[in-house]
Write an enzyme that holds these catalytic residues in place. Sequence first.
Site, mmCIF file in Angstrom:
data_model
loop_
_atom_site.group_PDB
_atom_site.id
_atom_site.type_symbol
_atom_site.label_atom_id
_atom_site.label_comp_id
_atom_site.label_asym_id
_atom_site.label_seq_id
_atom_site.Cartn_x
_atom_site.Cartn_y
_atom_site.Cartn_z
ATOM 1 N N ASP A 53 33.556 76.156 -9.273
ATOM 2 C CA ASP A 53 33.914 76.745 -10.562
ATOM 3 C C ASP A 53 33.656 75.728 -11.662
ATOM 4 O O ASP A 53 34.312 74.690 -11.720
ATOM 5 C CB ASP A 53 35.390 77.150 -10.534
ATOM 6 C CG ASP A 53 35.874 77.714 -11.865
ATOM 7 O OD1 ASP A 53 35.054 77.883 -12.780
ATOM 8 O OD2 ASP A 53 37.090 77.993 -11.972
ATOM 9 N N GLU A 132 24.068 46.239 -18.424
ATOM 10 C CA GLU A 132 25.010 45.142 -18.194
ATOM 11 C C GLU A 132 26.358 45.541 -18.789
ATOM 12 O O GLU A 132 26.633 45.296 -19.966
ATOM 13 C CB GLU A 132 24.520 43.852 -18.868
ATOM 14 C CG GLU A 132 23.180 43.355 -18.351
ATOM 15 C CD GLU A 132 22.699 42.124 -19.108
ATOM 16 O OE1 GLU A 132 21.864 41.395 -18.548
ATOM 17 O OE2 GLU A 132 23.159 41.905 -20.256
ATOM 18 N N GLU A 134 30.195 45.405 -19.502
ATOM 19 C CA GLU A 134 31.355 44.517 -19.548
ATOM 20 C C GLU A 134 32.639 45.349 -19.479
ATOM 21 O O GLU A 134 32.641 46.533 -19.839
ATOM 22 C CB GLU A 134 31.329 43.686 -20.835
ATOM 23 C CG GLU A 134 30.100 42.793 -20.946
ATOM 24 C CD GLU A 134 29.876 42.251 -22.340
ATOM 25 O OE1 GLU A 134 29.189 41.216 -22.469
ATOM 26 O OE2 GLU A 134 30.370 42.866 -23.306
ATOM 27 N N GLU A 215 33.822 36.832 -18.976
ATOM 28 C CA GLU A 215 33.166 37.032 -20.269
ATOM 29 C C GLU A 215 33.936 36.349 -21.396
ATOM 30 O O GLU A 215 34.946 35.684 -21.165
ATOM 31 C CB GLU A 215 32.974 38.530 -20.551
ATOM 32 C CG GLU A 215 31.574 39.057 -20.198
ATOM 33 C CD GLU A 215 30.473 38.462 -21.058
ATOM 34 O OE1 GLU A 215 30.781 37.866 -22.111
ATOM 35 O OE2 GLU A 215 29.294 38.594 -20.693
ATOM 36 N N GLU A 223 32.160 40.606 -16.297
ATOM 37 C CA GLU A 223 30.915 41.341 -16.110
ATOM 38 C C GLU A 223 30.383 41.072 -14.715
ATOM 39 O O GLU A 223 30.454 39.944 -14.222
ATOM 40 C CB GLU A 223 29.870 40.918 -17.145
ATOM 41 C CG GLU A 223 28.541 41.664 -17.028
ATOM 42 C CD GLU A 223 27.488 41.143 -18.005
ATOM 43 O OE1 GLU A 223 26.327 40.995 -17.574
ATOM 44 O OE2 GLU A 223 27.834 40.872 -19.165
ATOM 45 N N HIS A 272 24.676 45.959 -22.759
ATOM 46 C CA HIS A 272 23.289 45.652 -23.104
ATOM 47 C C HIS A 272 22.385 46.299 -22.065
ATOM 48 O O HIS A 272 22.602 46.143 -20.857
ATOM 49 C CB HIS A 272 23.074 44.144 -23.131
ATOM 50 C CG HIS A 272 24.060 43.419 -23.997
ATOM 51 N ND1 HIS A 272 24.446 42.115 -23.757
ATOM 52 C CD2 HIS A 272 24.748 43.827 -25.095
ATOM 53 C CE1 HIS A 272 25.328 41.747 -24.673
ATOM 54 N NE2 HIS A 272 25.535 42.770 -25.499
ATOM 55 N N ARG A 342 21.144 37.134 -31.068
ATOM 56 C CA ARG A 342 21.998 38.095 -30.365
ATOM 57 C C ARG A 342 22.768 39.016 -31.310
ATOM 58 O O ARG A 342 23.490 39.906 -30.848
ATOM 59 C CB ARG A 342 22.950 37.358 -29.424
ATOM 60 C CG ARG A 342 22.222 36.706 -28.258
ATOM 61 C CD ARG A 342 23.124 35.872 -27.372
ATOM 62 N NE ARG A 342 22.327 35.184 -26.345
ATOM 63 C CZ ARG A 342 22.072 35.663 -25.144
ATOM 64 N NH1 ARG A 342 22.544 36.842 -24.793
ATOM 65 N NH2 ARG A 342 21.354 34.979 -24.275
ATOM 66 N N GLU A 361 15.803 44.438 -24.544
ATOM 67 C CA GLU A 361 17.231 44.645 -24.307
ATOM 68 C C GLU A 361 17.846 45.293 -25.541
ATOM 69 O O GLU A 361 17.924 44.677 -26.601
ATOM 70 C CB GLU A 361 17.897 43.294 -24.013
ATOM 71 C CG GLU A 361 19.407 43.342 -23.892
ATOM 72 C CD GLU A 361 20.022 41.950 -23.895
ATOM 73 O OE1 GLU A 361 21.213 41.832 -23.565
ATOM 74 O OE2 GLU A 361 19.315 40.970 -24.245
ATOM 75 N N ARG A 363 20.990 46.220 -27.342
ATOM 76 C CA ARG A 363 22.307 45.623 -27.191
ATOM 77 C C ARG A 363 23.442 46.478 -27.757
ATOM 78 O O ARG A 363 24.617 46.140 -27.603
ATOM 79 C CB ARG A 363 22.322 44.246 -27.866
ATOM 80 C CG ARG A 363 21.399 43.252 -27.183
ATOM 81 C CD ARG A 363 21.298 41.941 -27.935
ATOM 82 N NE ARG A 363 22.566 41.238 -28.077
ATOM 83 C CZ ARG A 363 23.115 40.474 -27.140
ATOM 84 N NH1 ARG A 363 22.511 40.326 -25.967
ATOM 85 N NH2 ARG A 363 24.260 39.855 -27.369
#
Length: 473
Positions: A53, A132, A134, A215, A223, A272, A342, A361, A363
């Site tokens: 359902d 990745e 966290e 982290e 992580e 990321h 970053r 990447e 982020r």
Amino acid sequence: MTGTPEEILKMVRDEKIQIIDLKFIDTPGIWQHCSFYYDQIDENSFVEGVPFDGSSIRGWKAINESDMSMVPDPTTAWIDPFMKEKTLSLICSIKEPRTGEWYSRDPRTIAQNAVDFLQSTGIGDTAYFGPEAEFFVFDDVRFDQTENTGYYYVDSIEGRWNSGKEEPGGNLGYKPRYKEGYFPVAPTDTLQDMRTEMLLTMAKCGLPIEKHHHEVATGGQNELGFRFATLVQAADFLMTYKYVIKNVGKKYGKTVTFMPKPLFNDNGSGMHTHQSIWQDGKPLFWGDGYANLSEMALHYIGGLLAHAPALLALTNPTTNSYKRLVPGFEAPVNLAYSQGNRSASIRIPLSGSNPKAKRLEFRCPDATCNPYLAFAAMLCAGIDGIKNKLKPGEPLDVDIYELSPEELSKIPSTPGSLEGALEALEKDHAFLTDTGVFSEDFIENWIEYKLDNEVNPMRLRPHPYEFALYYDV
């Protein structure tokens, strides 16, 4: 585990497995499941599916059209390490039983649509994704919201706020400083053994494991890592990752959250997401351009940046997501790309002279997203950039904190709220729907669901900090 329906059923018989657990993902991104006695699953189940359902699944069917079918993927089989009775787990996609068509609101089907679309363009045959994710590990969490009360409380033995607390046996003082929790050894890092068990349990469930570490934030931010995989498989892996981490945490008397910003004034949790396109086993993002990127990769970046405000409605889909995306906490709020910065939303990781390691990447995303939807949307944005030769502009290779306000104002930034991202998605979603990957019905349903169930309810409720600001006015 790889396998065919015949091999899976043979294993069930040979190992005398009595319970088969079928898992699928709802629209917001939570696994749902139903467990069956082994003789209820046969070879036809892998084609026609197993009925259930669908009217009680968030964002899906009305009660008058509720019949759905779970179709297990035999390549996703693993033995559930948390069940007392030996239980085989299988991840499913969803079919409409009356038509035999894949359900257009099923996130796993949408992810497969994205792969099919990539192959139909001739741009490449495989998209690889490497998330990745966290997360925070707490010892206690309490929250409530009523007409006259609203609060939350989280605590961790690692929390810097506990440096003056009287603790059983004495307070030993090993608490990571705010924003200084990256890579400490024991005894400051109290979670080594638990993370190791998480990582090794993930391997037992078929994930290609890599590493684990503490982290940046105090209070138990961590992580774990697994290797990249094809788009749908990477999403399957991420859901298994979250399942394992939460259940191992519970075994240790801990609670795990993937909320991006559960703590005020420290770093939040992101996801990321590394990505690349290949053709015939060859990487297509390696070239002689900036940071050894190919022209295709630069156009892919152009597509991500052009559609980023709309993308974030799927990659950062909660009101809490935008409490992470603020300057000053290593958050990628600037819609630019760089090989080292970053704070840019797209980073080009170091790959040396290895073309196979060349990737980008993104982020911005966080792990509250539905990974099937998020990965599919990112791929669609990148393909749109490639097809339309969208240029990403100049890279952001400067220290963002040294820029003047005038210089900073020229760099586009991420939306400031979920509502802003949803407004962007409403205006800019042809790159998702014109491809046939997402339907107009899905986009409309997503926006309506998020506004009705998250954005508008948050508007109605007083915030605790409002009392500090306004009570004595």
